[in-house]
Design an enzyme around this catalytic site. Structure first.
Site, PDB file in Angstrom:
ATOM      1  N   GLU A 172     -36.206  -1.170  -0.579  1.00  0.00           N
ATOM      2  CA  GLU A 172     -36.414  -0.042   0.333  1.00  0.00           C
ATOM      3  C   GLU A 172     -37.866  -0.147   0.770  1.00  0.00           C
ATOM      4  OE1 GLU A 172     -37.944   3.414   1.030  1.00  0.00           O
ATOM      5  OE2 GLU A 172     -36.790   4.273  -0.621  1.00  0.00           O
ATOM      6  N   CYS A 225     -41.535   8.019   1.720  1.00  0.00           N
ATOM      7  CA  CYS A 225     -40.909   7.048   2.622  1.00  0.00           C
ATOM      8  C   CYS A 225     -40.181   7.755   3.754  1.00  0.00           C
ATOM      9  CB  CYS A 225     -39.963   6.141   1.846  1.00  0.00           C
ATOM     10  SG  CYS A 225     -39.033   7.003   0.609  1.00  0.00           S
TER      11      CYS A 225
HETATM   12  P1  NAP Z   1     -46.301  -2.883  -2.638  1.00  0.00           P
HETATM   13  O1  NAP Z   1     -47.624  -3.441  -2.341  1.00  0.00           O
HETATM   14  O2  NAP Z   1     -45.153  -3.472  -1.915  1.00  0.00           O
HETATM   15  O3  NAP Z   1     -46.065  -3.057  -4.225  1.00  0.00           O
HETATM   16  C1  NAP Z   1     -44.850  -2.675  -4.830  1.00  0.00           C
HETATM   17  C2  NAP Z   1     -44.530  -3.640  -5.965  1.00  0.00           C
HETATM   18  O4  NAP Z   1     -44.228  -4.924  -5.430  1.00  0.00           O
HETATM   19  C3  NAP Z   1     -45.677  -3.832  -6.928  1.00  0.00           C
HETATM   20  O5  NAP Z   1     -45.152  -3.934  -8.217  1.00  0.00           O
HETATM   21  C4  NAP Z   1     -46.298  -5.132  -6.478  1.00  0.00           C
HETATM   22  O6  NAP Z   1     -46.904  -5.817  -7.555  1.00  0.00           O
HETATM   23  C5  NAP Z   1     -45.098  -5.905  -5.985  1.00  0.00           C
HETATM   24  N1  NAP Z   1     -45.454  -6.834  -4.915  1.00  0.00           N
HETATM   25  C6  NAP Z   1     -46.151  -6.559  -3.794  1.00  0.00           C
HETATM   26  N2  NAP Z   1     -46.288  -7.665  -3.044  1.00  0.00           N
HETATM   27  C7  NAP Z   1     -45.655  -8.659  -3.686  1.00  0.00           C
HETATM   28  C8  NAP Z   1     -45.458 -10.049  -3.425  1.00  0.00           C
HETATM   29  N3  NAP Z   1     -45.922 -10.622  -2.333  1.00  0.00           N
HETATM   30  N4  NAP Z   1     -44.769 -10.759  -4.336  1.00  0.00           N
HETATM   31  C9  NAP Z   1     -44.289 -10.180  -5.441  1.00  0.00           C
HETATM   32  N5  NAP Z   1     -44.437  -8.876  -5.755  1.00  0.00           N
HETATM   33  C10 NAP Z   1     -45.122  -8.132  -4.888  1.00  0.00           C
HETATM   34  O7  NAP Z   1     -46.225  -1.333  -2.422  1.00  0.00           O
HETATM   35  P2  NAP Z   1     -47.244  -0.172  -2.830  1.00  0.00           P
HETATM   36  O8  NAP Z   1     -48.316  -0.686  -3.705  1.00  0.00           O
HETATM   37  O9  NAP Z   1     -46.438   0.920  -3.355  1.00  0.00           O
HETATM   38  O10 NAP Z   1     -47.833   0.316  -1.446  1.00  0.00           O
HETATM   39  C11 NAP Z   1     -48.238  -0.515  -0.403  1.00  0.00           C
HETATM   40  C12 NAP Z   1     -47.526  -0.115   0.886  1.00  0.00           C
HETATM   41  O11 NAP Z   1     -46.107  -0.019   0.676  1.00  0.00           O
HETATM   42  C13 NAP Z   1     -47.869   1.227   1.442  1.00  0.00           C
HETATM   43  O12 NAP Z   1     -49.033   1.202   2.215  1.00  0.00           O
HETATM   44  C14 NAP Z   1     -46.647   1.582   2.254  1.00  0.00           C
HETATM   45  O13 NAP Z   1     -46.710   1.038   3.535  1.00  0.00           O
HETATM   46  C15 NAP Z   1     -45.519   0.955   1.521  1.00  0.00           C
HETATM   47  N6  NAP Z   1     -44.744   1.875   0.682  1.00  0.00           N
HETATM   48  C16 NAP Z   1     -43.512   2.195   1.067  1.00  0.00           C
HETATM   49  C17 NAP Z   1     -42.749   3.028   0.283  1.00  0.00           C
HETATM   50  C18 NAP Z   1     -41.367   3.385   0.638  1.00  0.00           C
HETATM   51  O14 NAP Z   1     -40.877   4.351   0.159  1.00  0.00           O
HETATM   52  N7  NAP Z   1     -40.694   2.601   1.399  1.00  0.00           N
HETATM   53  C19 NAP Z   1     -43.238   3.519  -0.913  1.00  0.00           C
HETATM   54  C20 NAP Z   1     -44.498   3.164  -1.299  1.00  0.00           C
HETATM   55  C21 NAP Z   1     -45.228   2.330  -0.490  1.00  0.00           C
HETATM   56  P3  NAP Z   1     -48.472  -5.697  -7.931  1.00  0.00           P
HETATM   57  O15 NAP Z   1     -49.104  -4.764  -6.950  1.00  0.00           O
HETATM   58  O16 NAP Z   1     -48.484  -5.197  -9.327  1.00  0.00           O
HETATM   59  O17 NAP Z   1     -49.000  -7.085  -7.841  1.00  0.00           O
END
Ligand code: NAP
Length: 527
Positions: free
Chosen positions: A265, A302
């Site tokens: 998601e 989200c």
């Molecule tokens: P994220 O950066 O996607 O991280 C979520 C999880 O995925 C973490 O455990 C992270 O690990 C892992 N991850 C991230 N990039 C990866 C990659 N390239 N390979 C493998 N694993 C990976 O999300 P976030 O920290 O929650 O927030 C960043 C952005 O996500 C926000 O700015 C927003 O745009 C979006 N977001 C969307 C929702 C939604 O409901 N759809 C919710 C929250 C955030 P590590 O960080 O531990 O390395």
């Protein structure tokens, strides 16, 4: 409960070694102990091996027994609510009241999935009796049910540290399906993850679950997360986060010798359409409702409404003035992490620099000691600019929204037609306007998982009829939902038994219905 900073491997802990990181209080920028040690490649393999072994027994558990385990997790969370809320408040900057509500939601959610397992909803049993006299060919006896896929890896979400994390919706729905779970916790709430993880471990122990039904491995997504997704014994993945992260997991899963599904998601801008009739009737009330939805939880949902369409006119002018006043007066809030806040601020800067886009209002916010304070922002543009700049469809994760002024209903429809897949779309209108705009409603239904009328998209009810999903890029698979009992389907697959003797069938499919579950028999739902 004493926090040790160690991964959980079945009924044990992984010993401290190698790299580590610490939880950070986003309000102060200070580390909160203890240090958390990253799992190694050997730990990943051990967790996957244990999960695969546990699956052999767990998949045979009745729905009732699974429900007992899931309900016990809820009881333990409730019994330890004060300690959990205290820790998660420190780690996320979220208000205690919000977190108490989220904990209650998490327990309700666990029990709902338990009930779905116990009632037979997850098994979805179907029976078609044989007809030996059918011409020209005899009809065989066919019985089918849903069975668990195997070990599931769950990535905890940053923005729901309880409801979409260690014992959240993905974990609960995987357990309801009969799948062991390995959690990769989010860095934003490391201690909360350990507290909740230890309670899941305790519930597993008390319910005499096979060791390996649950593990939790600390480490980065790129190392530990990807290693888990690539492990051949892992059969499915649940994820909530960014499109970049979700896409990386989808690509890694698809490139395996045996590809597996990733239910990611990945966010949404949740368009809201204000039709002229209702806008002219109560513009200030609509502006106040929208403001509350945009700024709820510092915009970190989200389902946050990030894109607003209005038809130009007097009502829309009054609406914009009110919204501008409210956004400018919004108190700053602490975001979940400094990184999320930096991403939010850079998104606001990006939109501010686009030609044809006006930053109509922005509330003041110093970065704060933890570099995580954010103010609200309001942007305004016209439909022509919106249609010519695809970057205006990007999500700014935080308390910001973009209002698009349309000259006509046709222009609004055209703009809506350009949207990517979304979790939600909302229409505000008079009942008769809805009728007159049926084309808009029908088109939006092709693009979203949930259509909302005269309300706001934030606040996702946990219920049987909820769809929290939507076509790509809102999710990786628009056929799924990550909230509500449909979420269990992600971790199940159908199996049919043809002409099997009754005694050799699973109890769910035996003729006498010994489990007393709901079944579809010869096309009729028998309750
Ligand atoms: P994220 O950066 O996607 O991280 C979520 C999880 O995925 C973490 O455990 C992270 O690990 C892992 N991850 C991230 N990039 C990866 C990659 N390239 N390979 C493998 N694993 C990976 O999300 P976030 O920290 O929650 O927030 C960043 C952005 O996500 C926000 O700015 C927003 O745009 C979006 N977001 C969307 C929702 C939604 O409901 N759809 C919710 C929250 C955030 P590590 O960080 O531990 O390395």
């Amino acid at each position: 409960m004493k926090l040790e900073g160690l991964s959980i491997l079945g009924q044990g802990r992984v010993t401290a070694a190698g790299k580590s990181y610490a939880a950070i209080n986003p309000a102060t920028g200070l580390a909160i102990g203890p240090d958390y040690f990253w799992a190694t490649t050997a730990d990943v393999d051990a967790a996957a091996q244990l999960a695969a072994k546990a699956f052999v027994e767990f998949r045979r558990w009745s729905g009732q027994r699974r429900a007992g385990f899931i309900n016990r997790i809820a009881e333990l969370l409730e019994a330890n609510a004060a300690a959990i809320v205290e820790r998660v408040t420190l780690e996320t900057g979220l208000a205690a009241a919000r977190l108490q509500g989220e904990l209650a939601r998490t327990c309700f959610q666990l029990r709902l999935y338990g009930q779905a397992a116990a009632s037979g909803l997850c098994a979805s049993a179907r029976i078609d009796h044989a007809d030996p006299n059918r011409k020209p060919l005899a009809k065989p006896d066919l019985r089918s049910m849903m069975v668990p896929v195997g070990p599931v890896v769950v990535f905890g979400a940053s923005n729901f540290p309880l409801a979409f994390s260690v014992a959240g919706g993905d974990t609960a729905s995987a357990f309801a399906a009969g799948c062991p779970v390995i959690v990769k916790p989010h860095q934003g709430h490391l201690g909360t993850a350990e507290l909740v993880g230890l309670l899941v471990q305790q519930a597993a122990c008390e319910c005499q679950a096979p060791e390996g039904i649950f593990s939790l491995l600390y480490g980065s997504g790129r190392e530990v997360g990807i290693a888990l997704v690539k492990h051949p014994l892992v059969k499915s993945v649940g994820f909530t986060g960014s499109r970049t992260g979700g896409r990386a997991l989808m690509d890694a899963a698809a490139a395996r010798p045996e590809p597996i599904p990733v239910y990611a998601e990945m966010g949404s801008i949740n368009p809201v359409f204000f039709l002229a009739g209702v806008m002219n009737q109560k513009p200030e009330e609509l502006a106040a409702g929208l403001h509350a939805s945009v700024t709820l939880g510092v915009g970190q949902f989200c389902t946050n409404p990030g894109l607003i369409f209005v038809e130009r006119g007097n009502g829309a002018d009054v609406f914009l003035q009110k919204l501008e006043t409210l956004i400018a007066a919004t108190a700053s809030g602490t975001m979940l992490t400094a990184d999320l806040c930096a991403a939010y601020r850079s998104g606001v800067e990006k939109f501010s620099n686009f030609s044809g886009v006006k930053r109509q209002a922005q509330s003041k916010a110093d970065l704060g000691a933890g570099n995580a304070q954010a103010g609200a922002a309001l942007f305004v543009t016209d439909a022509e600019t919106f249609l010519s700049n695809h970057h205006l469809r990007d999500e700014i994760f935080g308390p910001s929204t973009l209002v698009v002024q349309c000259r006509s209903r046709a222009q609004m429809l055209n703009a809506a037609n350009q949207l990517e897949g979304q979790l939600t779309a909302t229409i505000h209108g008079l009942p008769e306007e809805l009728q007159a705009n049926h084309e808009l409603v029908e088109m939006l239904a092709t693009k979203v998982g949930r259509l909302v009328f005269n309300s706001f998209p934030t606040g996702v009810e946990v219920a049987h009829a909820m769809t929290h999903g939507g076509p790509y890029p809102a999710t990786s698979d628009g056929r799924s939902s990550s909230v509500g009992t449909r979420a269990v389907d992600r971790f199940l697959r159908p199996v049919s038994y043809q002409n099997f003797p009754d005694t050799a069938l699973p109890a769910e499919l035996q003729e006498s219905n010994p489990l007393k579950i709901d079944r579809l028999v010869d096309g009729k739902l028998i309750l």
